[in-house]
Each structure stands twice: as structure tokens, then as C-alpha cells.
Motif scaffolding. Structure first.
Motif, PDB file in Angstrom:
ATOM      1  N   VAL A 137      38.751  46.835  48.528  1.00 55.81           N
ATOM      2  CA  VAL A 137      37.953  45.740  47.969  1.00 55.81           C
ATOM      3  C   VAL A 137      38.869  44.737  47.281  1.00 55.81           C
ATOM      4  O   VAL A 137      38.726  43.518  47.440  1.00 55.81           O
ATOM      5  N   TRP A 138      39.829  45.254  46.526  1.00 58.98           N
ATOM      6  CA  TRP A 138      40.760  44.354  45.843  1.00 58.98           C
ATOM      7  C   TRP A 138      41.591  43.547  46.832  1.00 58.98           C
ATOM      8  O   TRP A 138      41.937  42.387  46.569  1.00 58.98           O
ATOM      9  N   ALA A 139      41.907  44.123  47.982  1.00 65.21           N
ATOM     10  CA  ALA A 139      42.631  43.373  49.015  1.00 65.21           C
ATOM     11  C   ALA A 139      41.806  42.181  49.485  1.00 65.21           C
ATOM     12  O   ALA A 139      42.338  41.083  49.714  1.00 65.21           O
ATOM     13  N   LEU A 140      40.501  42.375  49.615  1.00 64.27           N
ATOM     14  CA  LEU A 140      39.620  41.261  49.983  1.00 64.27           C
ATOM     15  C   LEU A 140      39.537  40.245  48.854  1.00 64.27           C
ATOM     16  O   LEU A 140      39.422  39.040  49.107  1.00 64.27           O
ATOM     17  N   PHE A 141      39.561  40.711  47.611  1.00 62.59           N
ATOM     18  CA  PHE A 141      39.620  39.788  46.471  1.00 62.59           C
ATOM     19  C   PHE A 141      40.830  38.865  46.611  1.00 62.59           C
ATOM     20  O   PHE A 141      40.732  37.649  46.418  1.00 62.59           O
ATOM     21  N   ARG A 142      41.989  39.459  46.917  1.00 61.48           N
ATOM     22  CA  ARG A 142      43.214  38.657  47.015  1.00 61.48           C
ATOM     23  C   ARG A 142      43.155  37.693  48.203  1.00 61.48           C
ATOM     24  O   ARG A 142      43.650  36.563  48.109  1.00 61.48           O
ATOM     25  N   GLN A 143      42.532  38.123  49.285  1.00 65.15           N
ATOM     26  CA  GLN A 143      42.514  37.301  50.487  1.00 65.15           C
ATOM     27  C   GLN A 143      41.496  36.160  50.408  1.00 65.15           C
ATOM     28  O   GLN A 143      41.801  35.022  50.803  1.00 65.15           O
ATOM     29  N   PHE A 144      40.294  36.467  49.889  1.00 57.79           N
ATOM     30  CA  PHE A 144      39.215  35.481  49.938  1.00 57.79           C
ATOM     31  C   PHE A 144      38.778  34.972  48.562  1.00 57.79           C
ATOM     32  O   PHE A 144      37.965  34.057  48.477  1.00 57.79           O
ATOM     33  N   GLY A 145      39.321  35.566  47.515  1.00 56.48           N
ATOM     34  CA  GLY A 145      38.886  35.208  46.167  1.00 56.48           C
ATOM     35  C   GLY A 145      37.790  36.145  45.709  1.00 56.48           C
ATOM     36  O   GLY A 145      36.814  36.386  46.433  1.00 56.48           O
ATOM     37  N   SER A 146      37.951  36.696  44.511  1.00 57.06           N
ATOM     38  CA  SER A 146      36.968  37.652  44.007  1.00 57.06           C
ATOM     39  C   SER A 146      35.588  37.027  43.866  1.00 57.06           C
ATOM     40  O   SER A 146      34.564  37.708  43.979  1.00 57.06           O
ATOM     41  N   TYR A 147      35.547  35.727  43.637  1.00 60.28           N
ATOM     42  CA  TYR A 147      34.284  35.013  43.454  1.00 60.28           C
ATOM     43  C   TYR A 147      33.393  35.146  44.691  1.00 60.28           C
ATOM     44  O   TYR A 147      32.213  35.513  44.596  1.00 60.28           O
ATOM     45  N   ARG A 148      33.941  34.876  45.857  1.00 58.07           N
ATOM     46  CA  ARG A 148      33.160  34.962  47.097  1.00 58.07           C
ATOM     47  C   ARG A 148      32.787  36.410  47.412  1.00 58.07           C
ATOM     48  O   ARG A 148      31.660  36.701  47.825  1.00 58.07           O
ATOM     49  N   VAL A 149      33.745  37.300  47.220  1.00 58.46           N
ATOM     50  CA  VAL A 149      33.481  38.699  47.540  1.00 58.46           C
ATOM     51  C   VAL A 149      32.423  39.286  46.606  1.00 58.46           C
ATOM     52  O   VAL A 149      31.557  40.055  47.035  1.00 58.46           O
ATOM     53  N   ALA A 150      32.466  38.907  45.333  1.00 52.75           N
ATOM     54  CA  ALA A 150      31.482  39.422  44.380  1.00 52.75           C
ATOM     55  C   ALA A 150      30.066  39.025  44.775  1.00 52.75           C
ATOM     56  O   ALA A 150      29.129  39.828  44.673  1.00 52.75           O
ATOM     57  N   HIS A 151      29.892  37.807  45.240  1.00 47.90           N
ATOM     58  CA  HIS A 151      28.558  37.389  45.684  1.00 47.90           C
ATOM     59  C   HIS A 151      28.111  38.182  46.907  1.00 47.90           C
ATOM     60  O   HIS A 151      26.933  38.541  47.028  1.00 47.90           O
ATOM     61  N   ALA A 152      29.046  38.472  47.807  1.00 45.77           N
ATOM     62  CA  ALA A 152      28.690  39.242  49.002  1.00 45.77           C
ATOM     63  C   ALA A 152      28.297  40.671  48.639  1.00 45.77           C
ATOM     64  O   ALA A 152      27.350  41.231  49.220  1.00 45.77           O
ATOM     65  N   ILE A 153      29.006  41.274  47.690  1.00 44.37           N
ATOM     66  CA  ILE A 153      28.650  42.630  47.262  1.00 44.37           C
ATOM     67  C   ILE A 153      27.282  42.635  46.599  1.00 44.37           C
ATOM     68  O   ILE A 153      26.437  43.500  46.862  1.00 44.37           O
ATOM     69  N   ALA A 154      27.040  41.661  45.737  1.00 41.56           N
ATOM     70  CA  ALA A 154      25.748  41.585  45.053  1.00 41.56           C
ATOM     71  C   ALA A 154      24.610  41.393  46.048  1.00 41.56           C
ATOM     72  O   ALA A 154      23.514  41.952  45.880  1.00 41.56           O
TER      73      ALA A 154
END
Length: 285
Positions: free
Chosen positions: A239-256
Motif C-alpha cells: 500500500v505504501w508503494a502505491l502511496f509513493r507512486q500515486f500520492g497517498s491522497y488519491r490512494v486514500a480516497h480509493a481505499i475509503a
């Protein structure tokens, strides 16, 4: 008021309206799962994107939901000092325990300008104020000298820092030479290094969405068992790798969106996590 694990949730907004029930569920999950504080309306919470009425209501919902169970810190960053001070007063009126201030700007700010921004914000209310050093979004990086200068203001009690390029313990030691305020770090993949390196607090995006996934590793690191913390954190690495690649902001919305069964998108012009990354996120989760 800032120790341990601080969770930074998104602010769910659709069609210009705050989803109050969903926001309350997110916040209650953070408290129930044992996080030590909440940072609402920060960078992950889209504070600078939101109109005043939504910001104001989000602060009220957060205070009503948390109800004093853990400290509530509210972001007040805005382009103009007048708006920063208004946000500070409204956060206090809503029931915030502390304020987070990042120097949002369009014109590149000087150190003197940032100092005076903090001085004006500190004069607006009596609430504790946390320096929010997030150069990835603001473009401004605080020097140690500026942090020490701002820390001399009577209500400034903490600093939220990006991960250093070198050793966290060395970074903390350099800051401790000039200030004794609470020191914490962000960028989730540095969770264990920061807490094991002596940080007072870690500010986590993933803890704002899935606190139950982060809290065990954070607690082990806080208790001094870094080896166990790394074992517990290992499943989070994808998950953190995706944070680094796409930004935690975008990934957090997708998880939510997955957790709460409805599409939750960041405010435009920020686009959701690309379709091509959705399968990678499912695998990581």
C-alpha cells in the motif's frame, strides 16, 4: 496532546456537500481503533480545497463525533492570512483542541512572511498550534532556524515534519538543539523509522482510513520493539508503494471507496486513482 499515532482522514464530499454520516463513521473508527489524535482538514482532508461552509461543518462534525475522547487537531491553511485567522477562530468555536497550519501559497513565500503568518494565526486564538511542514504540497520547506523562531511564539507547541533524507534520530537531535516542542513526521512508509528514532508522534494517512491496519505496528514501535513493529508493518508495504507512486491522497480516497461502499473522489482538478492501478490496490489490500 500530540503523542503516538495521529490519524489524518479524508473529508468525504460529493456534489458540494459534506457526507456527515460517512465522515462521522470514519472518525469514530479512528477513535475506536486506538489512535492517539485526529488531524482533520489537513492535506489529506483537503482543507485548502473546501469552501468555508463545508470546512466549518466538517470541524463541527469532527468535534461532535470525537467528543473529547482523543485530541482533535484541525487544519487552518489558506492562501490569505485573513482566511487562516478566520479558520482558526471557527475551528476553536467548533471544538478543536489544536490547530495545524501549513503555509499555502501561490506566490513563493519568504521565511519572514511565513513567520508572520504563524504570528498572526497564533494571535487569532489561544489554541495550541502545530507547524505543518509539507513541502510536497506547499513548495515551502522550513529550515531548522525558522522552526526554532516560530516555536518561540507562545501557542506553538509542535512541528509536523517530512521524512529527512538521512537518519531521523539525527534530524531530531539537530532540532532539539534549538527547540523543545513536540516533533513528529509524516509519509507513512517512514512510520517505524520515525517512531523508533525518537519522534514524539507520527502523522499517518493510512491510519485515517484503516487505523486497525496501522495501529499495531505503531504501538510496537512506540513501546520500543522496532523488530516486532517491522514484522507487523510488512503487510502495509504494498500500500505504501502505491502511496509513493500515486500520492497517498488519491490512494486514500480509493481505499475509503472500497471500505464504505460508495465512490469517494478527491476534489477536482485532482483525479481519482487511475483504473490501471485499481487491481494493484486490490492486491495490496
Amino acid at each position: 496532546m500530540l503523542r503516538g499515532l495521529s490519524a489524518f482522514p479524508i473529508t468525504p464530499v460529493a456534489d458540494g456537500t459534506l457526507d456527515e454520516d460517512l465522515f462521522a463513521r470514519m472518525l469514530d473508527r479512528i477513535v475506536t481503533e486506538g489512535c492517539d489524535s485526529v488531524g482533520a482538514l489537513g492535506s489529506t482532508g483537503a482543507g485548502p480545497y473546501l469552501p468555508p461552509q463545508i470546512r466549518r461543518r466538517a470541524g463541527e462534525v469532527a468535534a461532535e463525533t470525537i467528543a473529547g475522547r482523543i485530541p482533535l487537531w484541525v487544519g487552518i491553511g489558506a492562501l490569505a492570512t485573513e482566511d487562516v485567522c478566520r479558520n482558526a477562530r471557527e475551528a476553536k468555536a467548533a471544538g478543536a483542541d489544536g490547530l495545524l497550519l501549513q503555509p499555502v501559497s501561490y506566490q513563493r513565500l519568504t521565511e519572514d512572511e511565513v513567520f508572520h503568518l504563524f504570528a498572526d494565526a497564533a494571535a487569532a486564538t489561544s489554541l495550541p498550534l502545530c507547524i505543518y511542514d509539507n513541502p510536497g504540497t506547499t513548495g515551502f520547506r522550513f529550515s531548522n532556524a525558522l522552526i526554532a523562531r516560530i516555536a518561540g511564539l507562545p501557542t506553538v507547541t509542535a512541528a509536523k515534519r517530512p521524512l529527512p533524507e538521512g537518519d531521523v534520530a539525527e534530524d531530531i537531535a539537530a532540532l532539539r538543539a534549538s527547540t523543545d516542542i513536540t516533533l513528529g513526521y509524516s509519509a507513512d512508509w517512514g512510520l517505524i523509522d520515525a517512531l523508533a528514532g525518537g519522534a514524539d508522534v507520527f502523522f499517518s494517512v493510512l491510519a485515517g482510513i484503516r487505523p486497525e491496519s496501522v495501529q499495531p505496528a505503531a504501538r510496537a514501535a512506540i513501546e520500543g520493539d522496532a523488530d516486532r513493529a517491522r514484522v507487523l508493518a510488512a503487510p502495509l508495504e504494498k500500500v505504501w508503494a502505491l502511496f509513493r507512486q500515486f500520492g497517498s491522497y488519491r490512494v486514500a480516497h480509493a481505499i475509503a471507496s472500497r471500505d464504505y461502499g460508495k465512490p469517494i473522489h478527491p476534489p477536482r482538478p485532482v483525479l481519482p486513482l487511475p483504473d490501471a492501478a485499481q487491481q494493484d490496490l486490490d492486491a495490496a489490500l
